[in-house]
Design a protein around this motif. Structure first.
Motif, PDB file in Angstrom:
ATOM      1  N   MET A   9      -1.402  -1.331  -9.943  1.00  0.00           N
ATOM      2  CA  MET A   9      -1.092  -0.132  -9.140  1.00  0.00           C
ATOM      3  C   MET A   9      -1.063  -0.508  -7.659  1.00  0.00           C
ATOM      4  N   HIS A  10      -0.461   0.352  -6.858  1.00  0.00           N
ATOM      5  CA  HIS A  10      -0.282   0.069  -5.424  1.00  0.00           C
ATOM      6  C   HIS A  10      -0.901   1.161  -4.566  1.00  0.00           C
ATOM      7  N   SER A  11      -1.453   0.737  -3.428  1.00  0.00           N
ATOM      8  CA  SER A  11      -2.066   1.685  -2.495  1.00  0.00           C
ATOM      9  C   SER A  11      -1.204   1.801  -1.240  1.00  0.00           C
ATOM     10  N   SER A  14       0.395  -1.221   0.568  1.00  0.00           N
ATOM     11  CA  SER A  14       1.736  -1.777   0.337  1.00  0.00           C
ATOM     12  C   SER A  14       2.689  -0.594   0.221  1.00  0.00           C
ATOM     13  N   ASP A  15       3.232  -0.327  -0.962  1.00  0.00           N
ATOM     14  CA  ASP A  15       4.224   0.748  -1.038  1.00  0.00           C
ATOM     15  C   ASP A  15       3.806   1.906  -1.933  1.00  0.00           C
ATOM     16  N   GLY A  16       2.488   2.115  -2.082  1.00  0.00           N
ATOM     17  CA  GLY A  16       2.012   3.282  -2.815  1.00  0.00           C
ATOM     18  C   GLY A  16       1.727   4.423  -1.853  1.00  0.00           C
ATOM     19  N   ASP A  39      -1.743  -4.648  -4.712  1.00  0.00           N
ATOM     20  CA  ASP A  39      -0.752  -4.445  -3.657  1.00  0.00           C
ATOM     21  C   ASP A  39       0.152  -5.674  -3.542  1.00  0.00           C
ATOM     22  N   HIS A  40       1.401  -5.448  -3.107  1.00  0.00           N
ATOM     23  CA  HIS A  40       2.348  -6.541  -2.933  1.00  0.00           C
ATOM     24  C   HIS A  40       1.864  -7.479  -1.821  1.00  0.00           C
ATOM     25  N   ASP A  41       1.564  -8.712  -2.186  1.00  0.00           N
ATOM     26  CA  ASP A  41       1.294  -9.801  -1.239  1.00  0.00           C
ATOM     27  C   ASP A  41       0.128  -9.549  -0.279  1.00  0.00           C
ATOM     28  N   TYR A 244       1.515   2.101 -11.029  1.00  0.00           N
ATOM     29  CA  TYR A 244       1.470   3.399 -10.340  1.00  0.00           C
ATOM     30  C   TYR A 244       1.682   3.207  -8.828  1.00  0.00           C
ATOM     31  N   HIS A 245       2.611   4.001  -8.265  1.00  0.00           N
ATOM     32  CA  HIS A 245       2.888   3.956  -6.821  1.00  0.00           C
ATOM     33  C   HIS A 245       2.675   5.325  -6.166  1.00  0.00           C
ATOM     34  N   GLY A 246       2.162   6.300  -6.918  1.00  0.00           N
ATOM     35  CA  GLY A 246       2.020   7.657  -6.372  1.00  0.00           C
ATOM     36  C   GLY A 246       3.325   8.421  -6.474  1.00  0.00           C
ATOM     37  N   VAL A 248       6.131   8.251  -4.997  1.00  0.00           N
ATOM     38  CA  VAL A 248       7.448   7.632  -4.830  1.00  0.00           C
ATOM     39  C   VAL A 248       8.027   7.061  -6.125  1.00  0.00           C
ATOM     40  N   LYS A 249       7.222   6.971  -7.166  1.00  0.00           N
ATOM     41  CA  LYS A 249       7.720   6.472  -8.463  1.00  0.00           C
ATOM     42  C   LYS A 249       7.096   7.328  -9.542  1.00  0.00           C
ATOM     43  N   GLU A 250       7.733   8.443  -9.816  1.00  0.00           N
ATOM     44  CA  GLU A 250       7.085   9.440 -10.673  1.00  0.00           C
ATOM     45  C   GLU A 250       6.887   9.024 -12.124  1.00  0.00           C
TER      46      GLU A 250
HETATM   47 FE    FE Z   1       6.295  -1.724  -5.260  1.00  0.00          FE
END
Ligand code: FE
Ligand code: AMP
Ligand code: FE
Ligand code: ZN
Length: 271
Positions: A9-11, A14-16, A39-41, A244-246, A248-250
């Motif tokens: 999952m992302h916070s 990054s892009d969450g 998170d990405h990178d 999971y990205h919140g 932005v990606k349902e």
């Molecule tokens: Fe992403």
């Protein structure tokens, strides 16, 4: 009852769209035993305070990251787990990715500028906190009315191989796996299912991973089973995560895919 761990999952680092604390709250509400914030990178979400918060909420917080790499010109994402967060090699890799992203974002903005879509670096950095990339560029493109949706931004302009896209500096799968291993972590082949071609997936699966993310987001039982078979054949641990990205990606709902407690214990003990 089986304990479930959502390990992807992302916070907001990054892009969450959820903060790290918010992810822990949602994990608790979703009945999960633990999570990894990948998170990405970047690993910046993992502050001592966050571990304390997770403990208070009785959510096991597993160190994680999702590194961007390239193999045979195609992007491959690698999940690192249970590594030493203070490891020098990992911290260096994170710094090198930061420089890569800055350069590459600049190149993408130059290409957009040429077709009349003016966006400044400040506009995109204001959309995120740490790992800034195409999702943040897409958000600004929507905000400025250059495209209607984030999906349009990717499909028409900045998605892989599209006119305003560039690859940027490259990191290999091998060097990334090596860095994770040197930090005593486990390296997992992220969402192989998105690569579609089975022969290519099999080729990547033999590059030295410890595990493969067979259960992912919204994919069907049949699709997961095909991945499971490849993992078995190459002796890889089977993991799962929602990505999971919140908001932005349902379609990537937290907990929709998960890792078993047994697989998690083995991830912790690969090194
Ligand atoms: Fe992403
Ligand atoms: P970057 O890390 O800058 O290369 O951007 C890659 C990220 O963009 C991925 O991890 C996804 O979260 C997001 N992404 C990729 N393709 C799409 C798409 N078609 N629509 C929305 N988001 C996407
Ligand atoms: Fe990914
Ligand atoms: Zn991801």
């Amino acid at each position: 009852m089986d304990l479930k761990y959502d390990l992807h999952m992302h916070s907001t680092f990054s892009d969450g769209t959820d903060t790290p604390q918010g992810l822990i709250d949602l994990a608790k509400a979703s009945g999960l035993a633990g999570i990894s914030i990948t998170d990405h990178d970047t690993t910046i979400a993992y502050s001592p305070d966050l571990f304390t918060y997770a403990k208070e909420q009785e959510i096991e917080l597993i160190p994680g990251v999702e590194f961007s790499t390239i193999f045979e010109k195609r992007p491959i994402h690698i999940l690192g787990y249970c590594f030493d967060l203070e490891n020098e090699g990992i911290l260096q890799l994170v710094e090198r990715h930061k420089a890569r992203r800055r350069e590459r974002n600049q190149q993408i903005l130059e290409r957009l500028d040429k077709i009349g879509m003016k966006i400044t670096e400040e506009e995109i950095t204001s959309k995120g906190q740490n790992s800034i990339g195409r999702p943040h560029i897409a958000l600004v493109m929507v905000e400025k009315g250059y495209v209607e949706t984030i999906a349009d931004a990717f499909q028409q302009y900045i998605g892989d191989e599209k006119p305003c896209w560039t690859q940027g500096r490259q990191f290999s799968v091998q060097e990334t796996i090596e860095a994770i291993h040197k930090a005593n972590g486990a390296a997992v082949f992220a969402h192989p299912i998105l690569l579609k071609r089975q022969n290519f997936i099999k080729k990547v699966a033999t590059l030295g991973f410890d595990g493969m993310e067979c259960y992912y987001a919204r994919f069907s039982k049949e699709q997961s089973k095909a991945m499971f078979k490849i993992a078995q054949r190459y002796n890889l641990l089977v993991t799962g995560g929602s990505d999971y990205h919140g908001s932005v990606k349902e379609f990537n709902r937290m907990g929709s895919s998960y890792t078993s407690q047994e697989a998690l214990e083995r991830l912790k003990n690969v090194r």
